[in-house]
Design a protein around this motif. Structure first.
Motif, PDB file in Angstrom:
ATOM      1  N   PRO A  10       0.819  -1.208   0.000  1.00 37.01           N
ATOM      2  CA  PRO A  10       0.000   0.000   0.000  1.00 37.01           C
ATOM      3  C   PRO A  10       0.855   1.262   0.000  1.00 37.01           C
ATOM      4  CG  PRO A  10       0.017  -0.968   2.183  1.00 37.01           C
ATOM      5  CD  PRO A  10       0.737  -1.924   1.267  1.00 37.01           C
ATOM      6  N   TYR A  11       0.320   2.292  -0.593  1.00 41.95           N
ATOM      7  CA  TYR A  11       0.972   3.602  -0.592  1.00 41.95           C
ATOM      8  C   TYR A  11       0.533   4.332   0.663  1.00 41.95           C
ATOM      9  CZ  TYR A  11       2.824   7.991  -2.292  1.00 41.95           C
ATOM     10  OH  TYR A  11       3.555   9.137  -2.426  1.00 41.95           O
ATOM     11  N   ARG A  12       1.457   4.844   1.431  1.00 41.85           N
ATOM     12  CA  ARG A  12       1.120   5.489   2.696  1.00 41.85           C
ATOM     13  C   ARG A  12       1.220   7.003   2.572  1.00 41.85           C
ATOM     14  NH1 ARG A  12       0.318   1.316   5.940  1.00 41.85           N
ATOM     15  NH2 ARG A  12       1.634  -0.500   5.729  1.00 41.85           N
ATOM     16  N   GLY A  14       0.937  10.751   4.493  1.00 35.56           N
ATOM     17  CA  GLY A  14       1.053  11.385   5.801  1.00 35.56           C
ATOM     18  C   GLY A  14      -0.142  12.294   6.043  1.00 35.56           C
TER      19      GLY A  14
END
Length: 64
Positions: A10-12, A14
């Motif tokens: 998954p792309y996280r 912020g």
């Protein structure tokens, strides 16, 4: 040739940056802040985002 058929992890993302605050005594910051408040009050969140960008750019250029 073997091709990969599975997705990567998954792309996280912020948390978003906090809204910029107007610099005390700067008329341009105050005007942008008032426009942002009006946009928020009327539900125009796209304009709120645009005004945040404008205020950051203004403050990054050295405001009063």
């Amino acid at each position: 040739m073997i091709s990969k058929t599975t997705m990567s992890g998954p792309y996280r993302l912020g948390l978003p940056d906090p809204e910029p605050q107007p610099t005390e005594g700067c008329p341009r910051c105050e005007a942008l802040s008032q426009q942002r408040a009006t946009a928020r009050r009327t539900g125009d969140l796209s304009a709120v985002s645009d005004l945040n960008v404008a205020m950051r750019a203004h403050q990054g250029g050295g405001c009063a």
